[in-house]
Design a protein around this motif. Structure first.
Motif, PDB file in Angstrom:
ATOM      1  N   SER A  44      69.401  35.726  32.148  1.00 14.34           N
ATOM      2  CA  SER A  44      68.061  36.096  31.710  1.00 14.34           C
ATOM      3  C   SER A  44      67.994  36.079  30.195  1.00 14.34           C
ATOM      4  CB  SER A  44      67.698  37.488  32.228  1.00 14.34           C
ATOM      5  OG  SER A  44      66.483  37.936  31.649  1.00 14.34           O
ATOM      6  N   ASN A  72      66.459  32.509  34.213  1.00 18.51           N
ATOM      7  CA  ASN A  72      65.326  32.961  35.005  1.00 18.51           C
ATOM      8  C   ASN A  72      64.249  33.581  34.126  1.00 18.51           C
ATOM      9  OD1 ASN A  72      65.790  35.833  34.660  1.00 18.51           O
ATOM     10  ND2 ASN A  72      67.440  35.675  36.153  1.00 18.51           N
ATOM     11  N   THR A  73      63.065  33.697  34.712  1.00 20.69           N
ATOM     12  CA  THR A  73      61.924  34.274  33.993  1.00 20.69           C
ATOM     13  C   THR A  73      61.662  35.694  34.485  1.00 20.69           C
ATOM     14  OG1 THR A  73      60.319  33.325  35.553  1.00 20.69           O
ATOM     15  CG2 THR A  73      60.897  31.998  33.623  1.00 20.69           C
ATOM     16  N   CYS A  76      58.368  38.513  34.177  1.00 24.34           N
ATOM     17  CA  CYS A  76      57.060  37.910  33.891  1.00 24.34           C
ATOM     18  C   CYS A  76      56.063  38.242  34.996  1.00 24.34           C
ATOM     19  CB  CYS A  76      57.204  36.401  33.752  1.00 24.34           C
ATOM     20  SG  CYS A  76      58.173  35.897  32.322  1.00 24.34           S
ATOM     21  N   ALA A  82      55.480  33.282  32.066  1.00 22.33           N
ATOM     22  CA  ALA A  82      56.655  32.630  32.644  1.00 22.33           C
ATOM     23  C   ALA A  82      56.900  31.261  32.021  1.00 22.33           C
ATOM     24  CB  ALA A  82      56.475  32.501  34.156  1.00 22.33           C
ATOM     25  N   LEU A  85      58.427  31.662  28.517  1.00 16.93           N
ATOM     26  CA  LEU A  85      59.823  32.080  28.587  1.00 16.93           C
ATOM     27  C   LEU A  85      60.707  30.930  29.075  1.00 16.93           C
ATOM     28  CD1 LEU A  85      61.614  34.528  28.046  1.00 16.93           C
ATOM     29  CD2 LEU A  85      61.347  35.172  30.446  1.00 16.93           C
ATOM     30  N   ALA A  86      60.199  30.134  30.004  1.00 18.42           N
ATOM     31  CA  ALA A  86      60.956  28.988  30.505  1.00 18.42           C
ATOM     32  C   ALA A  86      61.223  27.995  29.377  1.00 18.42           C
ATOM     33  CB  ALA A  86      60.199  28.314  31.640  1.00 18.42           C
ATOM     34  N   SER A  89      63.888  29.327  27.152  1.00 18.92           N
ATOM     35  CA  SER A  89      65.197  29.255  27.810  1.00 18.92           C
ATOM     36  C   SER A  89      65.752  27.844  27.771  1.00 18.92           C
ATOM     37  CB  SER A  89      65.065  29.732  29.264  1.00 18.92           C
ATOM     38  OG  SER A  89      64.744  31.100  29.328  1.00 18.92           O
ATOM     39  N   ILE A  98      65.347  26.011  35.812  1.00 14.36           N
ATOM     40  CA  ILE A  98      64.746  27.336  35.608  1.00 14.36           C
ATOM     41  C   ILE A  98      64.485  28.004  36.956  1.00 14.36           C
ATOM     42  CG2 ILE A  98      62.323  26.548  35.583  1.00 14.36           C
ATOM     43  CD1 ILE A  98      63.787  29.203  33.208  1.00 14.36           C
ATOM     44  N   LEU A 100      62.190  30.359  38.567  1.00 10.22           N
ATOM     45  CA  LEU A 100      60.849  30.821  38.228  1.00 10.22           C
ATOM     46  C   LEU A 100      60.501  32.095  38.990  1.00 10.22           C
ATOM     47  CD1 LEU A 100      58.163  30.335  36.763  1.00 10.22           C
ATOM     48  CD2 LEU A 100      57.482  28.883  38.692  1.00 10.22           C
TER      49      LEU A 100
END
Length: 262
Positions: A44, A72-73, A76, A82, A85-86, A89, A98, A100
């Motif tokens: 994370s 992972n998101t 969110c 999400a 954040l993806a 990442s 990812i 989700l």
């Protein structure tokens, strides 16, 4: 011949995916993952924060494992959050994979199906290999496939409950209706027997974290889950006997003499 499965073109031998959170210390996390023989581990961004040095120590332990990363998101609550954040990442962890997560309810951490599908479509169009954490609803799973997902991650039970597979019928339906789609049971598994059940049903793999990280002996529990996954897969491939309503003797009686006393 080695039994393998595929996820977004990657050939895998381990059917156990493991998370990196909640362990009592980094050493326990590292040794548990080694014992599990997992090839994929989830991370994370919000927990590790390697970009600002906030989780540098933990991030070094993760790097040393040399495993395939599945960011992972987690945390969110809408598609926009999400997606952002993806993208972060992808840059930081250097992977287009990812997991989700878009949570719709804070009580049972159930995914929001509408925001999940929206985020999945946008991320897939942007080149991500999306592993959507979803419920075991067939229509939702079909919608996720329609927008480009190639893997599904239906829950066994709400995250962290350890209740195991609460709705076998729905998961069996997914397996029957979507026979060629990798199904990774994610969330709610608390015991190795739960993982064994998932693999016996024909699911491709399981992902878990709390059940190992919070065990009294995380390394031993990781070993137990590894063995359970192997046993469940062997049972599925071998063809488990069907359940019956009546007893059936294991020793044949045809041709056996019976002696009667008068």
């Amino acid at each position: 011949m080695t039994d393998t499965w595929q996820a977004y073109g990657e050939t895998l031998t381990s059917r156990l995916l493991l998370g990196t959170a909640l362990y009592p210390n980094p050493n326990a996390m590292q040794e548990s993952i080694k014992a599990s023989e997992s090839e994929i581990i989830t991370v994370s961004l919000r927990r590790q924060s390697p970009e600002d040095g906030g989780g540098e120590s933990m991030w070094q332990f993760i790097r040393d494992l040399n495993k395939k990363l599945l960011p992972n998101t987690a945390g969110c609550h809408n598609a926009k959050e999400a997606i952002n954040l993806a993208k972060m990442s992808r840059e930081i962890f250097n992977t287009h994979w990812i997991k989700l997560e878009v949570i719709g309810d804070d009580y049972n951490l159930q995914p929001d199906p509408f925001e999940l599908v929206e985020a999945a479509k946008i991320l897939t169009d942007d080149g991500f290999a999306v592993f959507p954490y979803c419920t075991d609803d067939l229509v939702l799973c079909q919608k996720l496939l329609d927008v480009g997902c190639e893997v599904l991650m239906p829950w066994g039970a709400p995250i962290g409950t350890g209740r195991g597979i609460m709705n076998p019928y729905s998961l069996e339906t997914l397996r029957q209706r979507l026979p060629n789609v990798p199904l990774i049971i994610d969330a709610g598994l608390g015991k190795p027997s739960h993982a064994c059940q998932a693999l016996e049903m024909g699911c491709s793999a399981v992902l878990l974290n709390t059940a190992v990280a919070k065990a009294h002996d995380p390394v031993l529990m990781a070993t137990g889950f590894k063995q359970a996954v192997e046993a469940g897969r062997a049972s599925f491939l071998a063809g488990a006997m069907p359940e019956r309503q009546s007893a059936s003797p294991s020793t044949p009686v045809l041709g056996t003499p019976f002696w009667h006393q008068s």
